[in-house]
Design an enzyme around this catalytic site. Structure first.
Site, PDB file in Angstrom:
ATOM      1  N   LYS A 256       0.836  -1.203   0.000  1.00 39.41           N
ATOM      2  CA  LYS A 256       0.000   0.000   0.000  1.00 39.41           C
ATOM      3  C   LYS A 256       0.870   1.252   0.000  1.00 39.41           C
ATOM      4  O   LYS A 256       0.625   2.199  -0.763  1.00 39.41           O
ATOM      5  CB  LYS A 256      -0.941  -0.015   1.214  1.00 39.41           C
ATOM      6  CG  LYS A 256      -2.016  -1.094   1.120  1.00 39.41           C
ATOM      7  CD  LYS A 256      -2.800  -1.265   2.411  1.00 39.41           C
ATOM      8  CE  LYS A 256      -3.836  -2.388   2.255  1.00 39.41           C
ATOM      9  NZ  LYS A 256      -4.632  -2.620   3.471  1.00 39.41           N
TER      10      LYS A 256
ATOM     11  N   GLN B  28      -4.545  -1.438   9.631  1.00 38.20           N
ATOM     12  CA  GLN B  28      -4.467  -2.765   9.024  1.00 38.20           C
ATOM     13  C   GLN B  28      -5.049  -3.817   9.970  1.00 38.20           C
ATOM     14  O   GLN B  28      -4.728  -3.842  11.155  1.00 38.20           O
ATOM     15  CB  GLN B  28      -2.999  -3.096   8.675  1.00 38.20           C
ATOM     16  CG  GLN B  28      -2.824  -4.394   7.907  1.00 38.20           C
ATOM     17  CD  GLN B  28      -3.465  -4.375   6.513  1.00 38.20           C
ATOM     18  OE1 GLN B  28      -3.560  -3.328   5.883  1.00 38.20           O
ATOM     19  NE2 GLN B  28      -3.926  -5.514   6.049  1.00 38.20           N
TER      20      GLN B  28
ATOM     21  N   ASP C 112     -10.564   3.229   4.178  1.00 37.07           N
ATOM     22  CA  ASP C 112     -10.872   1.800   4.092  1.00 37.07           C
ATOM     23  C   ASP C 112     -12.386   1.557   4.094  1.00 37.07           C
ATOM     24  O   ASP C 112     -12.829   0.431   3.855  1.00 37.07           O
ATOM     25  CB  ASP C 112     -10.257   1.057   5.291  1.00 37.07           C
ATOM     26  CG  ASP C 112      -9.044   0.222   4.892  1.00 37.07           C
ATOM     27  OD1 ASP C 112      -8.956  -0.155   3.704  1.00 37.07           O
ATOM     28  OD2 ASP C 112      -8.206  -0.051   5.768  1.00 37.07           O
TER      29      ASP C 112
HETATM   30  N1  GUN Z   1      -7.119  -6.840   6.256  1.00 35.85           N
HETATM   31  C1  GUN Z   1      -7.585  -7.596   5.247  1.00 35.85           C
HETATM   32  N2  GUN Z   1      -8.045  -6.813   4.254  1.00 35.85           N
HETATM   33  C2  GUN Z   1      -7.878  -5.542   4.661  1.00 35.85           C
HETATM   34  C3  GUN Z   1      -8.159  -4.279   4.061  1.00 35.85           C
HETATM   35  O1  GUN Z   1      -8.687  -4.164   2.945  1.00 35.85           O
HETATM   36  N3  GUN Z   1      -7.813  -3.196   4.787  1.00 35.85           N
HETATM   37  C4  GUN Z   1      -7.254  -3.300   6.015  1.00 35.85           C
HETATM   38  N4  GUN Z   1      -6.985  -2.185   6.672  1.00 35.85           N
HETATM   39  N5  GUN Z   1      -6.988  -4.441   6.601  1.00 35.85           N
HETATM   40  C5  GUN Z   1      -7.287  -5.555   5.917  1.00 35.85           C
END
Ligand code: GUN
Length: 283
Positions: free
Chosen positions: A53, A97, A120
């Site tokens: 990311k 996350q 998110d």
């Molecule tokens: N854990 C699994 N998928 C995601 C996601 O799309 N965003 C975040 N922040 N954590 C995750």
């Protein structure tokens, strides 16, 4: 006839490239988009995801900052950092996350992120807006799946979409997005009886159960579109989807691979949401 491949990696590169002019326009107005990523604990997969990311942001001129905490971080420390990031005008997007270490209350942590910076789409306010049919930030994985369906020209209105998985970060928002596009939506989960029968009725099948290779060819209607959201790790560390690609591709009309399908799209949608958050902050 073999299924048409929906190449998420290529589409994600296109999405990122298309964001560059918007980033440049914002920079010209003195607003360089900024993303803050919060990573708590030592889950190796989470470290890889966050690194991807951050790298995707850097590549197109979105500033990123990584806030790393040990597995024993207190909830108070995390909430305090989030409060600081909420106030920071140079930060337009905040992501926490998941999964968080087990001793933390994930709902409370996610609720602390300002809904205006919730790139998110996990905050209850943003989920509520999506439910109402007026989305602001949509969770990146389902948003990426929808973009893949549109790019491939998969018809949705009036079609039967079956989503396997009911998580708040994939299954539920995915179902809501498909519903918003006038699909007839069935959500299946671990307690669903006759799963195979329901899956076989799908024109669009989204597999987000996290159970490696659970969708075989017998569960797929000939010509259906099959999107694989699974990201399990096999014993030898390889990424495995929920779909048995080798057999399903001989039946399906469209199929997305793992890796190289939904994963890169999740990252691209995060960057897009961060750019949008910056634009909204100026509006
Ligand atoms: N854990 C699994 N998928 C995601 C996601 O799309 N965003 C975040 N922040 N954590 C995750």
């Amino acid at each position: 006839m073999a299924a048409r491949l929906i190449d998420g990696k290529a589409l994600a590169a296109q999405v990122r490239a298309q964001l560059k002019p918007a980033v440049e326009a914002l920079a010209a107005r003195g607003a360089r988009p900024g993303l803050a990523a919060i990573l708590a604990g030592d889950d190796p997969a989470s470290h890889v995801y966050v690194r991807n990311k951050v790298r995707a942001c850097d590549e197109i001129g979105v500033r990123s900052e990584l806030h790393q905490f040990g597995a024993d971080v207190s909830e108070a420390a995390l909430l305090e950092r989030i409060a600081g990031l909420n106030r920071d005008p140079a930060v337009h997007g905040i992501l926490v996350q998941l999964p968080l270490p087990a001793h933390l209350d994930g709902e409370r942590v996610l609720a602390a992120v300002s809904p205006a910076k919730d790139v998110d789409g996990f905050h209850a306010e943003n989920l509520g807006l999506l439910t109402r049919g007026t989305p602001r930030f949509v969770a990146c994985t389902p948003a990426g799946v929808l973009r893949m369906l549109d790019h491939a020209g998969v018809p949705l209105a009036g079609r039967h979409a079956v989503v396997i998985g009911r998580s708040s970060i994939v299954g539920k928002p995915m179902a809501l997005l498909l519903l918003q596009r006038d699909a007839t939506v069935t959500i299946c989960h671990s307690k669903t009886s006759r799963l195979a029968e329901l899956a076989r009725q799908a024109d669009v099948l989204v597999a987000a159960a996290g159970r490696p290779l659970m969708v075989g060819a017998v569960m797929v209607k000939p010509g259906a579109c099959v999107i694989d959201v699974g990201t399990s790790r096999t014993a030898d560390g390889k990424l495995s989807g929920d779909v048995d690609f080798a057999t399903v591709r001989t039946v399906a009309g469209w199929i997305s691979p793992v890796p190289g399908g939904v994963g890169p799209m999740t990252v691209a949608m995060l960057v897009e949401n961060t750019v949008r958050a910056t634009e909204l902050s100026l509006a």
